[in-house]
Design a protein around this motif. Sequence first.
Motif, PDB file in Angstrom:
ATOM      1  N   GLY A  50       4.902  -8.620  53.732  1.00  0.00           N
ATOM      2  CA  GLY A  50       6.396  -9.014  53.107  1.00  0.00           C
ATOM      3  C   GLY A  50       7.161  -7.475  52.779  1.00  0.00           C
ATOM      4  N   ALA A  51       7.955  -7.667  51.732  1.00  0.00           N
ATOM      5  CA  ALA A  51       8.771  -6.455  51.307  1.00  0.00           C
ATOM      6  C   ALA A  51       8.518  -6.445  49.804  1.00  0.00           C
ATOM      7  CB  ALA A  51      10.442  -7.023  51.313  1.00  0.00           C
ATOM      8  N   PHE A  52       8.359  -5.073  49.446  1.00  0.00           N
ATOM      9  CA  PHE A  52       7.995  -4.931  47.960  1.00  0.00           C
ATOM     10  C   PHE A  52       8.990  -3.880  47.317  1.00  0.00           C
ATOM     11  CE2 PHE A  52       5.422  -2.344  44.945  1.00  0.00           C
ATOM     12  CZ  PHE A  52       5.138  -3.481  44.041  1.00  0.00           C
ATOM     13  N   TYR A  53       9.188  -4.279  46.168  1.00  0.00           N
ATOM     14  CA  TYR A  53      10.338  -3.249  45.574  1.00  0.00           C
ATOM     15  C   TYR A  53       9.579  -3.045  44.156  1.00  0.00           C
ATOM     16  CZ  TYR A  53      14.113  -1.551  42.695  1.00  0.00           C
ATOM     17  OH  TYR A  53      14.867  -0.826  41.799  1.00  0.00           O
ATOM     18  N   ASP A  54       9.524  -1.687  43.715  1.00  0.00           N
ATOM     19  CA  ASP A  54       8.528  -1.486  42.468  1.00  0.00           C
ATOM     20  C   ASP A  54       9.464  -0.925  41.520  1.00  0.00           C
ATOM     21  OD1 ASP A  54       9.075   0.968  43.202  1.00  0.00           O
ATOM     22  OD2 ASP A  54       6.979   1.606  43.299  1.00  0.00           O
ATOM     23  N   GLY A  55      10.830  -0.955  41.472  1.00  0.00           N
ATOM     24  CA  GLY A  55      11.436  -0.418  40.429  1.00  0.00           C
ATOM     25  C   GLY A  55      11.575   1.016  40.320  1.00  0.00           C
ATOM     26  N   THR A  56      11.439   1.759  41.487  1.00  0.00           N
ATOM     27  CA  THR A  56      11.371   3.121  41.232  1.00  0.00           C
ATOM     28  C   THR A  56      12.906   3.502  41.654  1.00  0.00           C
ATOM     29  OG1 THR A  56      10.693   3.445  43.462  1.00  0.00           O
ATOM     30  CG2 THR A  56       9.144   3.566  41.630  1.00  0.00           C
ATOM     31  N   VAL A 101      17.895   1.951  36.445  1.00  0.00           N
ATOM     32  CA  VAL A 101      16.793   2.336  36.799  1.00  0.00           C
ATOM     33  C   VAL A 101      16.327   3.327  35.423  1.00  0.00           C
ATOM     34  CG1 VAL A 101      15.020   3.663  38.026  1.00  0.00           C
ATOM     35  CG2 VAL A 101      16.758   2.473  39.274  1.00  0.00           C
ATOM     36  N   GLU A 102      15.066   2.709  34.883  1.00  0.00           N
ATOM     37  CA  GLU A 102      14.662   3.192  33.500  1.00  0.00           C
ATOM     38  C   GLU A 102      13.387   3.750  33.733  1.00  0.00           C
ATOM     39  OE1 GLU A 102      17.479   0.792  30.455  1.00  0.00           O
ATOM     40  OE2 GLU A 102      15.229   0.359  30.372  1.00  0.00           O
ATOM     41  N   SER A 103      12.856   4.863  33.114  1.00  0.00           N
ATOM     42  CA  SER A 103      11.376   5.186  32.971  1.00  0.00           C
ATOM     43  C   SER A 103      10.890   4.286  32.236  1.00  0.00           C
ATOM     44  CB  SER A 103      11.372   6.637  32.712  1.00  0.00           C
ATOM     45  OG  SER A 103      10.170   6.998  32.544  1.00  0.00           O
ATOM     46  N   ASN A 104       9.427   3.875  32.607  1.00  0.00           N
ATOM     47  CA  ASN A 104       8.808   3.012  31.646  1.00  0.00           C
ATOM     48  C   ASN A 104       7.168   3.165  32.191  1.00  0.00           C
ATOM     49  OD1 ASN A 104       7.363   0.713  30.631  1.00  0.00           O
ATOM     50  ND2 ASN A 104       9.237  -0.388  30.227  1.00  0.00           N
ATOM     51  N   PRO A 105       6.453   3.809  31.324  1.00  0.00           N
ATOM     52  CA  PRO A 105       5.116   4.037  31.607  1.00  0.00           C
ATOM     53  C   PRO A 105       4.286   2.899  31.715  1.00  0.00           C
ATOM     54  CG  PRO A 105       5.453   4.680  29.333  1.00  0.00           C
ATOM     55  CD  PRO A 105       7.046   4.259  29.879  1.00  0.00           C
ATOM     56  N   ALA A 106       4.772   1.775  31.219  1.00  0.00           N
ATOM     57  CA  ALA A 106       3.968   0.576  31.141  1.00  0.00           C
ATOM     58  C   ALA A 106       3.889  -0.242  32.365  1.00  0.00           C
ATOM     59  CB  ALA A 106       4.178  -0.396  30.064  1.00  0.00           C
ATOM     60  N   ALA A 107       4.921   0.251  33.421  1.00  0.00           N
ATOM     61  CA  ALA A 107       5.430  -0.456  34.589  1.00  0.00           C
ATOM     62  C   ALA A 107       4.265  -0.026  35.659  1.00  0.00           C
ATOM     63  CB  ALA A 107       6.832  -0.229  34.673  1.00  0.00           C
ATOM     64  N   TYR A 108       4.456  -0.676  36.800  1.00  0.00           N
ATOM     65  CA  TYR A 108       3.881   0.013  38.138  1.00  0.00           C
ATOM     66  C   TYR A 108       4.939   1.077  38.590  1.00  0.00           C
ATOM     67  CZ  TYR A 108       2.093  -0.144  43.067  1.00  0.00           C
ATOM     68  OH  TYR A 108       1.402   0.175  43.814  1.00  0.00           O
ATOM     69  N   GLY A 109       4.409   2.079  39.108  1.00  0.00           N
ATOM     70  CA  GLY A 109       5.092   3.103  39.518  1.00  0.00           C
ATOM     71  C   GLY A 109       6.111   3.910  38.554  1.00  0.00           C
ATOM     72  N   GLY A 110       5.576   3.415  37.328  1.00  0.00           N
ATOM     73  CA  GLY A 110       6.361   4.313  36.217  1.00  0.00           C
ATOM     74  C   GLY A 110       7.906   4.111  35.992  1.00  0.00           C
TER      75      GLY A 110
END
Length: 417
Positions: A215-221, A242-251
Amino acid sequence: MMKTKMNDIGAFGVLIAVLIILFTSCQEDVVEPERVPIKAEIKQIIINNSVSNVVFQNKVETDMDTITVTVPQGTDVSQLDLDILVNYFGTLEPEAGITDLTNPIVYTVTSNTETRQFLVQSKIVPPSISTFVLTSPVEAVGTISGDSIILEILEGIDLSAAMFTAEAFGESIVPDPSGTIDLTVDSPTLKVINRDFEAVYNIYIEYYNVIEFTGAFYDGTVHPNVFLPGSVANDEADRWVVESNPAAYGGSVVHFTSLGDFSGSAAFDYGDLGLDDSPDEVTSIFRVKGIPDAGENYLEIAFKIGDLRAKFYLEKDNIEIKGGSNVKINFADWTDFDPTAWNTYRVTMNKITRSIVLYVNEEQTPVLETTLKGNSGDEIDFGDGGGGLYECLIDYIAIETTGAFTPEDLPLSKILQ
Protein backbone atom coordinates in the motif's frame (compact mmCIF):
# COMPACT_ATOMS: atom_id res chain seq x y z
CA MET A 1 -19.39 -71.96 114.19
CA MET A 2 -19.19 -74.58 111.49
CA LYS A 3 -22.82 -74.21 110.65
CA THR A 4 -22.54 -70.48 110.39
CA LYS A 5 -19.65 -70.75 107.89
CA MET A 6 -21.61 -73.14 105.74
CA ASN A 7 -24.52 -70.73 105.69
CA ASP A 8 -22.17 -67.94 104.63
CA ILE A 9 -20.76 -70.06 101.87
CA GLY A 10 -24.23 -70.95 100.64
CA ALA A 11 -25.26 -67.32 100.56
CA PHE A 12 -22.11 -66.40 98.71
CA GLY A 13 -22.78 -69.10 96.12
CA VAL A 14 -26.25 -67.83 95.52
CA LEU A 15 -24.85 -64.32 94.98
CA ILE A 16 -22.32 -65.59 92.43
CA ALA A 17 -25.04 -67.44 90.55
CA VAL A 18 -27.20 -64.33 90.38
CA LEU A 19 -24.28 -62.29 89.02
CA ILE A 20 -23.54 -64.88 86.36
CA ILE A 21 -27.14 -64.83 85.24
CA LEU A 22 -27.19 -61.03 85.10
CA PHE A 23 -23.88 -60.88 83.20
CA THR A 24 -25.08 -63.48 80.71
CA SER A 25 -28.30 -61.57 80.20
CA CYS A 26 -26.34 -58.33 79.51
CA GLN A 27 -24.09 -60.07 76.99
CA GLU A 28 -27.10 -61.21 74.99
CA ASP A 29 -28.23 -57.57 74.66
CA VAL A 30 -24.89 -56.35 73.19
CA VAL A 31 -24.97 -55.99 69.31
CA GLU A 32 -21.61 -56.21 67.57
CA PRO A 33 -21.19 -53.17 65.23
CA GLU A 34 -20.86 -53.73 61.50
CA ARG A 35 -17.37 -53.42 60.12
CA VAL A 36 -16.79 -50.48 57.74
CA PRO A 37 -15.72 -52.00 54.41
CA ILE A 38 -12.24 -50.97 53.29
CA LYS A 39 -11.24 -51.38 49.67
CA ALA A 40 -8.33 -53.61 48.85
CA GLU A 41 -6.17 -51.39 46.68
CA ILE A 42 -2.64 -50.20 46.04
CA LYS A 43 -2.50 -46.46 46.67
CA GLN A 44 1.03 -45.73 45.55
CA ILE A 45 4.30 -47.27 44.46
CA ILE A 46 7.58 -45.52 45.20
CA ILE A 47 10.93 -46.50 43.74
CA ASN A 48 13.67 -45.60 46.21
CA ASN A 49 16.75 -46.45 44.13
CA SER A 50 16.02 -44.93 40.74
CA VAL A 51 19.11 -44.49 38.63
CA SER A 52 18.30 -40.79 38.33
CA ASN A 53 17.82 -40.46 42.11
CA VAL A 54 14.25 -39.36 41.52
CA VAL A 55 11.34 -40.75 43.49
CA PHE A 56 8.75 -41.88 40.96
CA GLN A 57 5.25 -41.95 42.39
CA ASN A 58 2.69 -43.96 40.50
CA LYS A 59 -0.85 -43.19 41.60
CA VAL A 60 -3.37 -45.85 40.77
CA GLU A 61 -7.09 -45.57 40.12
CA THR A 62 -9.17 -47.84 42.31
CA ASP A 63 -10.66 -49.76 39.40
CA MET A 64 -7.33 -50.61 37.76
CA ASP A 65 -5.96 -54.15 37.80
CA THR A 66 -2.63 -53.41 36.12
CA ILE A 67 -0.01 -50.96 37.33
CA THR A 68 2.85 -49.88 35.09
CA VAL A 69 5.93 -48.57 36.89
CA THR A 70 7.89 -46.22 34.61
CA VAL A 71 11.65 -46.00 35.11
CA PRO A 72 14.31 -44.10 33.15
CA GLN A 73 16.63 -45.77 30.71
CA GLY A 74 19.61 -47.30 32.55
CA THR A 75 17.61 -48.51 35.55
CA ASP A 76 18.24 -52.10 36.68
CA VAL A 77 14.67 -53.37 36.94
CA SER A 78 15.87 -56.60 38.57
CA GLN A 79 16.88 -54.68 41.71
CA LEU A 80 14.13 -52.15 42.32
CA ASP A 81 13.66 -51.06 45.92
CA LEU A 82 9.88 -50.69 46.10
CA ASP A 83 7.59 -49.21 48.71
CA ILE A 84 4.03 -50.31 47.99
CA LEU A 85 1.41 -48.45 49.96
CA VAL A 86 -2.03 -50.02 50.51
CA ASN A 87 -5.11 -48.87 52.40
CA TYR A 88 -4.87 -48.82 56.17
CA PHE A 89 -5.22 -52.20 57.90
CA GLY A 90 -4.58 -53.87 54.53
CA THR A 91 -1.97 -56.55 53.88
CA LEU A 92 0.25 -57.15 50.84
CA GLU A 93 1.50 -60.46 49.54
CA PRO A 94 4.36 -60.82 48.64
CA GLU A 95 5.99 -58.09 50.69
CA ALA A 96 7.61 -55.07 49.05
CA GLY A 97 11.35 -54.38 49.14
CA ILE A 98 14.11 -55.33 46.67
CA THR A 99 12.09 -56.63 43.73
CA ASP A 100 12.83 -58.11 40.33
CA LEU A 101 10.41 -56.55 37.86
CA THR A 102 12.02 -58.05 34.80
CA ASN A 103 8.75 -59.92 34.53
CA PRO A 104 5.38 -58.74 35.91
CA ILE A 105 4.51 -59.74 39.49
CA VAL A 106 1.04 -60.39 40.88
CA TYR A 107 0.44 -58.75 44.24
CA THR A 108 -2.50 -59.68 46.45
CA VAL A 109 -4.03 -57.01 48.66
CA THR A 110 -6.38 -58.06 51.46
CA SER A 111 -8.54 -55.67 53.45
CA ASN A 112 -11.13 -56.34 56.15
CA THR A 113 -13.80 -57.13 53.58
CA GLU A 114 -12.18 -58.14 50.28
CA THR A 115 -9.16 -59.52 48.47
CA ARG A 116 -7.93 -58.17 45.16
CA GLN A 117 -5.01 -58.87 42.82
CA PHE A 118 -2.86 -56.37 40.92
CA LEU A 119 -0.42 -57.05 38.12
CA VAL A 120 2.62 -54.79 38.54
CA GLN A 121 4.96 -54.40 35.57
CA SER A 122 7.89 -52.15 34.65
CA LYS A 123 8.41 -49.97 31.61
CA ILE A 124 11.79 -48.50 30.71
CA VAL A 125 11.44 -45.00 29.22
CA PRO A 126 14.34 -43.24 27.44
CA PRO A 127 14.88 -39.49 27.94
CA SER A 128 12.07 -37.73 26.12
CA ILE A 129 10.23 -34.44 25.90
CA SER A 130 6.45 -34.22 26.13
CA THR A 131 5.78 -30.48 25.74
CA PHE A 132 7.68 -27.47 24.40
CA VAL A 133 6.20 -23.96 24.62
CA LEU A 134 7.88 -20.78 23.41
CA THR A 135 7.03 -18.00 25.88
CA SER A 136 9.04 -15.03 24.56
CA PRO A 137 9.25 -12.93 22.42
CA VAL A 138 6.01 -14.58 21.22
CA GLU A 139 3.95 -17.49 22.47
CA ALA A 140 3.93 -20.67 20.38
CA VAL A 141 3.25 -24.31 21.23
CA GLY A 142 5.68 -26.71 19.60
CA THR A 143 4.42 -29.76 17.72
CA ILE A 144 6.53 -32.78 18.68
CA SER A 145 6.93 -35.40 15.97
CA GLY A 146 9.60 -38.05 16.51
CA ASP A 147 12.82 -36.15 17.23
CA SER A 148 11.50 -32.88 15.78
CA ILE A 149 9.93 -29.84 17.43
CA ILE A 150 8.04 -27.66 14.95
CA LEU A 151 7.14 -24.05 15.78
CA GLU A 152 4.89 -21.80 13.70
CA ILE A 153 6.13 -18.23 14.09
CA LEU A 154 5.19 -14.93 12.52
CA GLU A 155 7.98 -13.73 10.25
CA GLY A 156 10.08 -10.76 11.33
CA ILE A 157 10.32 -11.62 15.05
CA ASP A 158 13.80 -11.75 16.62
CA LEU A 159 14.30 -15.27 18.01
CA SER A 160 17.97 -14.94 18.99
CA ALA A 161 17.15 -14.93 22.72
CA ALA A 162 13.92 -16.91 22.90
CA MET A 163 12.55 -18.24 26.18
CA PHE A 164 10.65 -21.50 26.60
CA THR A 165 9.18 -24.00 29.02
CA ALA A 166 9.32 -27.78 28.59
CA GLU A 167 8.20 -30.99 30.27
CA ALA A 168 10.50 -33.97 29.89
CA PHE A 169 11.30 -37.42 31.24
CA GLY A 170 14.89 -37.07 32.37
CA GLU A 171 17.22 -35.27 34.73
CA SER A 172 18.04 -32.15 32.72
CA ILE A 173 17.32 -30.16 29.58
CA VAL A 174 19.98 -28.38 27.52
CA PRO A 175 19.73 -25.45 27.14
CA ASP A 176 18.10 -24.96 30.52
CA PRO A 177 14.56 -23.47 30.34
CA SER A 178 15.60 -20.89 32.95
CA GLY A 179 17.77 -19.22 30.31
CA THR A 180 17.39 -18.50 26.60
CA ILE A 181 17.84 -20.36 23.35
CA ASP A 182 19.06 -18.96 20.03
CA LEU A 183 16.65 -20.16 17.36
CA THR A 184 18.36 -18.21 14.59
CA VAL A 185 21.35 -20.56 14.32
CA ASP A 186 21.43 -23.36 11.78
CA SER A 187 19.62 -26.46 13.06
CA PRO A 188 18.95 -25.42 16.69
CA THR A 189 18.59 -28.43 19.01
CA LEU A 190 17.22 -29.33 22.43
CA LYS A 191 18.68 -32.17 24.52
CA VAL A 192 17.01 -34.19 27.29
CA ILE A 193 19.63 -35.97 29.43
CA ASN A 194 19.41 -38.79 31.96
CA ARG A 195 22.83 -39.95 33.22
CA ASP A 196 24.57 -41.56 30.26
CA PHE A 197 21.56 -41.32 27.96
CA GLU A 198 20.26 -38.37 25.99
CA ALA A 199 17.64 -37.55 23.38
CA VAL A 200 18.30 -34.82 20.83
CA TYR A 201 15.43 -32.89 19.26
CA ASN A 202 15.80 -30.67 16.19
CA ILE A 203 13.82 -27.42 16.29
CA TYR A 204 12.28 -26.21 13.04
CA ILE A 205 10.67 -22.80 12.49
CA GLU A 206 7.82 -22.50 10.01
CA TYR A 207 6.83 -18.92 9.17
CA TYR A 208 3.19 -18.21 8.37
CA ASN A 209 0.50 -15.64 7.57
CA VAL A 210 2.85 -12.90 6.47
CA ILE A 211 1.34 -10.40 4.05
CA GLU A 212 3.67 -8.14 2.09
CA PHE A 213 2.79 -4.47 2.38
CA THR A 214 1.96 -3.07 -1.07
CA GLY A 215 0.00 0.00 0.00
CA ALA A 216 0.87 3.66 0.55
CA PHE A 217 2.93 4.90 3.50
CA TYR A 218 3.50 8.44 4.74
CA ASP A 219 5.90 8.99 7.65
CA GLY A 220 5.42 12.70 8.34
CA THR A 221 8.75 13.84 6.91
CA VAL A 222 7.23 16.13 4.27
CA HIS A 223 4.13 18.24 3.84
CA PRO A 224 0.99 16.11 3.26
CA ASN A 225 0.26 17.65 -0.15
CA VAL A 226 3.24 15.64 -1.41
CA PHE A 227 1.76 12.45 -0.03
CA LEU A 228 -1.87 13.39 -0.70
CA PRO A 229 -1.85 15.17 -4.07
CA GLY A 230 -4.33 18.03 -4.24
CA SER A 231 -5.84 17.21 -0.86
CA VAL A 232 -4.64 20.35 0.93
CA ALA A 233 -5.54 23.76 -0.46
CA ASN A 234 -3.05 26.57 -0.22
CA ASP A 235 -5.09 28.49 2.32
CA GLU A 236 -5.16 25.43 4.55
CA ALA A 237 -1.45 24.64 4.42
CA ASP A 238 -0.91 26.03 7.92
CA ARG A 239 -3.18 23.28 9.23
CA TRP A 240 -0.59 20.66 8.20
CA VAL A 241 2.79 21.71 9.61
CA VAL A 242 5.83 19.44 9.52
CA GLU A 243 7.74 19.51 12.81
CA SER A 244 10.93 17.80 13.94
CA ASN A 245 10.27 15.14 16.59
CA PRO A 246 12.94 12.63 17.71
CA ALA A 247 10.26 10.33 19.18
CA ALA A 248 8.67 9.82 15.76
CA TYR A 249 9.42 7.38 12.99
CA GLY A 250 11.61 9.21 10.49
CA GLY A 251 12.32 12.01 12.98
CA SER A 252 9.41 14.33 12.12
CA VAL A 253 5.63 14.59 12.43
CA VAL A 254 2.72 16.52 10.98
CA HIS A 255 1.12 18.94 13.41
CA PHE A 256 -2.50 18.72 12.31
CA THR A 257 -5.10 21.34 13.24
CA SER A 258 -8.73 21.38 12.17
CA LEU A 259 -10.62 24.65 12.54
CA GLY A 260 -13.94 23.00 11.94
CA ASP A 261 -14.62 23.28 8.22
CA PHE A 262 -12.48 21.97 5.40
CA SER A 263 -15.26 22.17 2.80
CA GLY A 264 -14.17 18.74 1.61
CA SER A 265 -10.65 19.82 0.68
CA ALA A 266 -9.09 17.41 3.21
CA ALA A 267 -10.59 14.39 1.46
CA PHE A 268 -8.62 12.23 -0.93
CA ASP A 269 -9.35 9.12 -2.98
CA TYR A 270 -7.47 5.84 -2.74
CA GLY A 271 -6.57 6.32 -6.38
CA ASP A 272 -4.61 9.46 -5.41
CA LEU A 273 -2.22 7.09 -3.61
CA GLY A 274 -1.82 4.77 -6.56
CA LEU A 275 -4.06 2.14 -4.93
CA ASP A 276 -7.24 0.37 -5.95
CA ASP A 277 -9.69 3.25 -6.29
CA SER A 278 -12.71 1.15 -5.27
CA PRO A 279 -11.49 -1.53 -2.85
CA ASP A 280 -13.56 -4.17 -1.07
CA GLU A 281 -11.23 -4.21 1.94
CA VAL A 282 -9.05 -1.53 3.53
CA THR A 283 -6.50 -1.53 6.35
CA SER A 284 -5.57 1.90 7.76
CA ILE A 285 -2.81 2.27 10.36
CA PHE A 286 -1.87 5.60 11.93
CA ARG A 287 0.24 6.69 14.90
CA VAL A 288 -1.16 9.71 16.70
CA LYS A 289 -0.42 11.82 19.76
CA GLY A 290 -3.21 14.06 21.04
CA ILE A 291 -2.25 17.59 22.10
CA PRO A 292 -3.57 18.37 25.60
CA ASP A 293 -5.78 21.44 26.08
CA ALA A 294 -5.62 22.25 22.37
CA GLY A 295 -9.29 22.09 21.56
CA GLU A 296 -12.40 20.00 21.85
CA ASN A 297 -10.80 16.73 20.75
CA TYR A 298 -7.73 15.31 19.02
CA LEU A 299 -8.52 13.73 15.65
CA GLU A 300 -11.30 12.65 13.34
CA ILE A 301 -10.83 10.54 10.21
CA ALA A 302 -13.65 9.14 8.09
CA PHE A 303 -12.82 5.97 6.11
CA LYS A 304 -15.27 5.12 3.33
CA ILE A 305 -15.60 2.16 0.95
CA GLY A 306 -18.86 1.98 -0.95
CA ASP A 307 -21.63 2.64 1.55
CA LEU A 308 -19.54 1.44 4.49
CA ARG A 309 -18.18 4.23 6.63
CA ALA A 310 -16.07 4.23 9.78
CA LYS A 311 -15.75 7.71 11.26
CA PHE A 312 -12.93 7.45 13.80
CA TYR A 313 -12.90 9.98 16.65
CA LEU A 314 -10.06 10.30 19.13
CA GLU A 315 -11.77 12.42 21.76
CA LYS A 316 -10.88 13.75 25.19
CA ASP A 317 -12.79 11.04 27.01
CA ASN A 318 -13.14 8.13 24.60
CA ILE A 319 -12.47 6.54 21.24
CA GLU A 320 -15.57 6.48 19.10
CA ILE A 321 -16.56 5.09 15.72
CA LYS A 322 -19.61 6.72 14.19
CA GLY A 323 -21.82 5.75 11.30
CA GLY A 324 -25.27 4.21 11.25
CA SER A 325 -24.75 3.74 14.99
CA ASN A 326 -22.10 4.83 17.48
CA VAL A 327 -19.67 2.50 19.23
CA LYS A 328 -17.24 3.89 21.76
CA ILE A 329 -14.74 3.07 24.48
CA ASN A 330 -14.76 5.35 27.50
CA PHE A 331 -11.28 5.96 28.91
CA ALA A 332 -12.70 5.90 32.44
CA ASP A 333 -13.37 2.19 31.92
CA TRP A 334 -10.07 1.57 30.11
CA THR A 335 -7.11 1.64 32.47
CA ASP A 336 -3.56 2.65 31.52
CA PHE A 337 -4.53 4.43 28.31
CA ASP A 338 -3.47 8.00 27.60
CA PRO A 339 -4.70 9.58 24.33
CA THR A 340 -2.07 12.32 24.68
CA ALA A 341 0.72 9.72 24.45
CA TRP A 342 1.86 8.10 21.21
CA ASN A 343 -0.61 5.36 20.27
CA THR A 344 -1.09 3.32 17.12
CA TYR A 345 -4.60 2.77 15.75
CA ARG A 346 -5.55 0.21 13.11
CA VAL A 347 -8.97 0.35 11.41
CA THR A 348 -9.93 -2.53 9.11
CA MET A 349 -13.00 -2.50 6.86
CA ASN A 350 -14.58 -5.24 4.77
CA LYS A 351 -17.31 -4.13 2.38
CA ILE A 352 -18.42 -7.73 1.68
CA THR A 353 -18.87 -8.84 5.31
CA ARG A 354 -19.80 -5.26 6.32
CA SER A 355 -17.43 -5.38 9.30
CA ILE A 356 -15.35 -2.61 10.88
CA VAL A 357 -12.69 -3.47 13.45
CA LEU A 358 -10.43 -1.26 15.58
CA TYR A 359 -7.11 -2.38 17.09
CA VAL A 360 -5.06 -0.21 19.45
CA ASN A 361 -1.28 -0.41 19.83
CA GLU A 362 -1.16 -3.53 17.66
CA GLU A 363 -2.76 -5.78 20.27
CA GLN A 364 -4.11 -8.95 18.66
CA THR A 365 -7.51 -8.57 20.34
CA PRO A 366 -9.62 -5.77 18.81
CA VAL A 367 -11.14 -3.14 21.07
CA LEU A 368 -14.14 -2.39 18.84
CA GLU A 369 -16.05 -4.44 16.28
CA THR A 370 -19.14 -3.18 14.51
CA THR A 371 -21.00 -2.87 11.22
CA LEU A 372 -21.94 0.64 10.12
CA LYS A 373 -23.49 2.29 7.10
CA GLY A 374 -22.90 5.79 5.84
CA ASN A 375 -22.88 7.93 2.75
CA SER A 376 -21.35 6.36 -0.35
CA GLY A 377 -17.88 7.04 -1.66
CA ASP A 378 -14.36 5.63 -1.71
CA GLU A 379 -12.19 8.12 0.12
CA ILE A 380 -10.57 9.22 3.35
CA ASP A 381 -11.57 12.49 5.05
CA PHE A 382 -9.43 14.30 7.63
CA GLY A 383 -10.88 16.80 10.06
CA ASP A 384 -14.29 17.66 11.36
CA GLY A 385 -16.62 18.82 8.63
CA GLY A 386 -19.31 19.75 11.11
CA GLY A 387 -17.43 22.14 13.39
CA GLY A 388 -15.11 22.02 16.35
CA LEU A 389 -11.35 22.07 16.90
CA TYR A 390 -9.16 18.98 16.53
CA GLU A 391 -5.40 19.07 17.10
CA CYS A 392 -2.82 16.28 17.20
CA LEU A 393 0.55 15.08 15.94
CA ILE A 394 0.54 12.43 13.21
CA ASP A 395 3.64 10.27 12.97
CA TYR A 396 2.74 8.04 10.04
CA ILE A 397 -0.21 6.81 7.99
CA ALA A 398 -0.30 3.47 6.17
CA ILE A 399 -3.12 2.54 3.79
CA GLU A 400 -3.46 -0.99 2.36
CA THR A 401 -6.34 -1.79 -0.01
CA THR A 402 -5.66 -5.50 -0.64
CA GLY A 403 -7.28 -6.74 2.55
CA ALA A 404 -8.56 -6.14 6.08
CA PHE A 405 -5.43 -7.34 7.90
CA THR A 406 -5.01 -7.98 11.62
CA PRO A 407 -1.77 -7.01 13.43
CA GLU A 408 -0.74 -10.65 13.08
CA ASP A 409 -1.47 -10.88 9.35
CA LEU A 410 0.28 -7.63 8.45
CA PRO A 411 2.63 -6.63 11.28
CA LEU A 412 4.13 -3.17 11.51
CA SER A 413 7.56 -4.76 11.09
CA LYS A 414 6.60 -5.36 7.45
CA ILE A 415 5.71 -1.69 7.00
CA LEU A 416 8.29 0.18 9.11
CA GLN A 417 11.39 -0.97 7.24
